[in-house]
Design an enzyme around this catalytic site. Sequence first.
Site, PDB file in Angstrom:
ATOM      1  N   LYS A 110       0.832  -1.207   0.000  1.00  0.00           N
ATOM      2  CA  LYS A 110       0.000   0.000   0.000  1.00  0.00           C
ATOM      3  C   LYS A 110       0.861   1.250   0.000  1.00  0.00           C
ATOM      4  O   LYS A 110       0.560   2.224  -0.705  1.00  0.00           O
ATOM      5  CB  LYS A 110      -0.940  -0.009   1.213  1.00  0.00           C
ATOM      6  CG  LYS A 110      -2.096  -0.981   1.045  1.00  0.00           C
ATOM      7  CD  LYS A 110      -2.960  -1.029   2.290  1.00  0.00           C
ATOM      8  CE  LYS A 110      -4.075  -2.057   2.125  1.00  0.00           C
ATOM      9  NZ  LYS A 110      -4.787  -2.287   3.389  1.00  0.00           N
ATOM     10  N   LYS A 190      -6.698  -7.860 -14.798  1.00  0.00           N
ATOM     11  CA  LYS A 190      -7.601  -8.077 -13.671  1.00  0.00           C
ATOM     12  C   LYS A 190      -8.607  -6.918 -13.623  1.00  0.00           C
ATOM     13  O   LYS A 190      -8.211  -5.753 -13.724  1.00  0.00           O
ATOM     14  CB  LYS A 190      -6.773  -8.118 -12.382  1.00  0.00           C
ATOM     15  CG  LYS A 190      -7.602  -8.185 -11.114  1.00  0.00           C
ATOM     16  CD  LYS A 190      -6.717  -8.051  -9.885  1.00  0.00           C
ATOM     17  CE  LYS A 190      -7.533  -8.180  -8.650  1.00  0.00           C
ATOM     18  NZ  LYS A 190      -7.697  -7.208  -7.703  1.00  0.00           N
ATOM     19  N   LYS A 193     -11.037  -1.265 -10.082  1.00  0.00           N
ATOM     20  CA  LYS A 193     -11.379   0.160 -10.160  1.00  0.00           C
ATOM     21  C   LYS A 193     -10.169   0.969 -10.612  1.00  0.00           C
ATOM     22  O   LYS A 193     -10.298   1.909 -11.372  1.00  0.00           O
ATOM     23  CB  LYS A 193     -11.819   0.677  -8.791  1.00  0.00           C
ATOM     24  CG  LYS A 193     -13.264   0.390  -8.485  1.00  0.00           C
ATOM     25  CD  LYS A 193     -13.691   1.062  -7.189  1.00  0.00           C
ATOM     26  CE  LYS A 193     -13.101   0.377  -5.969  1.00  0.00           C
ATOM     27  NZ  LYS A 193     -13.619  -0.979  -5.748  1.00  0.00           N
TER      28      LYS A 193
HETATM   29  P1  ADP Z   1     -10.513  -2.990  -6.844  1.00  0.00           P
HETATM   30  O1  ADP Z   1      -9.308  -3.735  -7.377  1.00  0.00           O
HETATM   31  O2  ADP Z   1     -11.543  -2.769  -7.889  1.00  0.00           O
HETATM   32  O3  ADP Z   1     -10.149  -1.723  -6.096  1.00  0.00           O
HETATM   33  P2  ADP Z   1     -10.855  -4.089  -4.231  1.00  0.00           P
HETATM   34  O4  ADP Z   1      -9.369  -4.143  -4.073  1.00  0.00           O
HETATM   35  O5  ADP Z   1     -11.619  -3.058  -3.477  1.00  0.00           O
HETATM   36  O6  ADP Z   1     -11.184  -3.960  -5.798  1.00  0.00           O
HETATM   37  O7  ADP Z   1     -11.416  -5.543  -3.944  1.00  0.00           O
HETATM   38  C1  ADP Z   1     -12.447  -5.831  -3.054  1.00  0.00           C
HETATM   39  C2  ADP Z   1     -12.630  -7.326  -3.046  1.00  0.00           C
HETATM   40  O8  ADP Z   1     -12.985  -7.816  -4.351  1.00  0.00           O
HETATM   41  C3  ADP Z   1     -11.375  -8.105  -2.654  1.00  0.00           C
HETATM   42  O9  ADP Z   1     -11.756  -9.197  -1.839  1.00  0.00           O
HETATM   43  C4  ADP Z   1     -10.808  -8.599  -3.965  1.00  0.00           C
HETATM   44  O10 ADP Z   1     -10.112  -9.812  -3.798  1.00  0.00           O
HETATM   45  C5  ADP Z   1     -12.061  -8.794  -4.810  1.00  0.00           C
HETATM   46  N1  ADP Z   1     -11.753  -8.538  -6.216  1.00  0.00           N
HETATM   47  C6  ADP Z   1     -11.488  -7.330  -6.777  1.00  0.00           C
HETATM   48  N2  ADP Z   1     -11.258  -7.433  -8.099  1.00  0.00           N
HETATM   49  C7  ADP Z   1     -11.357  -8.744  -8.406  1.00  0.00           C
HETATM   50  C8  ADP Z   1     -11.220  -9.495  -9.629  1.00  0.00           C
HETATM   51  N3  ADP Z   1     -10.954  -8.905 -10.784  1.00  0.00           N
HETATM   52  N4  ADP Z   1     -11.391 -10.838  -9.573  1.00  0.00           N
HETATM   53  C9  ADP Z   1     -11.690 -11.450  -8.398  1.00  0.00           C
HETATM   54  N5  ADP Z   1     -11.835 -10.797  -7.217  1.00  0.00           N
HETATM   55  C10 ADP Z   1     -11.666  -9.463  -7.199  1.00  0.00           C
END
Ligand code: ADP
Length: 321
Positions: A110, A190, A193
């Site tokens: 982070k 992947k 956001k």
């Molecule tokens: P982002 O990458 O969109 O910011 P977050 O980090 O807030 O998403 O992820 C929130 C939850 O969703 C976590 O548990 C993460 O493992 C899951 N997650 C996010 N993106 C994916 C993805 N592309 N495939 C599977 N799980 C995901």
Amino acid sequence: MRILTGIQPSGILHIGNYFGAIKPILDLQGQGEVFVMLADLHALTSLQNAEALRENVRTAAIDLLACGLDPEHTTFWRQSEVAEHVELMWILTTVTPMGLMERMVAYKDKVQNGLSANVGLFTYPILQAADILAYDADLVPVGRDQKQHLEVTRDIAVKINEAYGEGTLKLPDAKISEDVAVVPGLDARKMSKSYGNTIDIFMEEKALRKRVMGIVTDSTPLEAPKDPDGSTIVDLYRLFAPPAEVQRMKDEFRAGGVGYGHFKQRLFEAVWDYYAPMRTRRDQILSKPRYVDEVLAEGARRARAVAQPTVERVWRAVGLR
Ligand code: ADP
Ligand code: TRP
């Protein structure tokens, strides 16, 4: 069996969040006593904007309920509404070795990604340990990225038990969803956001169609055979369509004569239909402005009733009472 997990409220839900984080939790409902908290105190370590935090918590609560979190059977609350989390955290900090925290990869990631290196971010795993240990949780379903935090939770519980007696805290088991695939985004990376490649589950119909149509494909002409392996369209379709339909799409890819636009349209329809019941539920929730607050208040009451005795037990064990 008590199953507990936390979700950071981080804004609008996309398909990756749904299949990676939300659905695995919903699938556990009915298999034990399920506890789900919105980790708003954790969110503060990376978001310093009061309005955005309020909005994110509200959106997350609405969306989780719309997706099928059942507040009758699942205890659903905001972390910040149960003071025991922070109270227990303090006790835990006093047995946690600095070295243990210094090994946390999530913290290093982070900071490397630009978050400010504040003490809250550093001690984040200790608050997470308190979230879990305050409830004598048996099982904690989390993504792969949280594995180390679960190991630390057990390490801290062992430290407490060594110092103050076996059985002071219960050691939880992690349930790492290894089989949960990484959902690809529009550009095949992947879905995230931070890459701007998401398909959000509660989009308007027109916007959703536009997003799906925006999936990046190669320039194979309509008539030519196409490779279904590694195709983002097929990989996403798999999440929404029955196996026979997926097979049909793959066969049509290989046969040629059908353009990507057609397959995207089919994918769009599958996504749109899949989330139809959840959109309906979401509209119902939105039509009752006080509903979400009531659910969270009741959840906090139920959560507190479990956390309070545990924290009391720890206070007595350490000699504060
Ligand atoms: P982002 O990458 O969109 O910011 P977050 O980090 O807030 O998403 O992820 C929130 C939850 O969703 C976590 O548990 C993460 O493992 C899951 N997650 C996010 N993106 C994916 C993805 N592309 N495939 C599977 N799980 C995901
Ligand atoms: N740190 C977790 C995440 O970012 C969220 C979380 C907070 C959590 N408290 C928890 C997960 C307790 C499991 C148990 O995904």
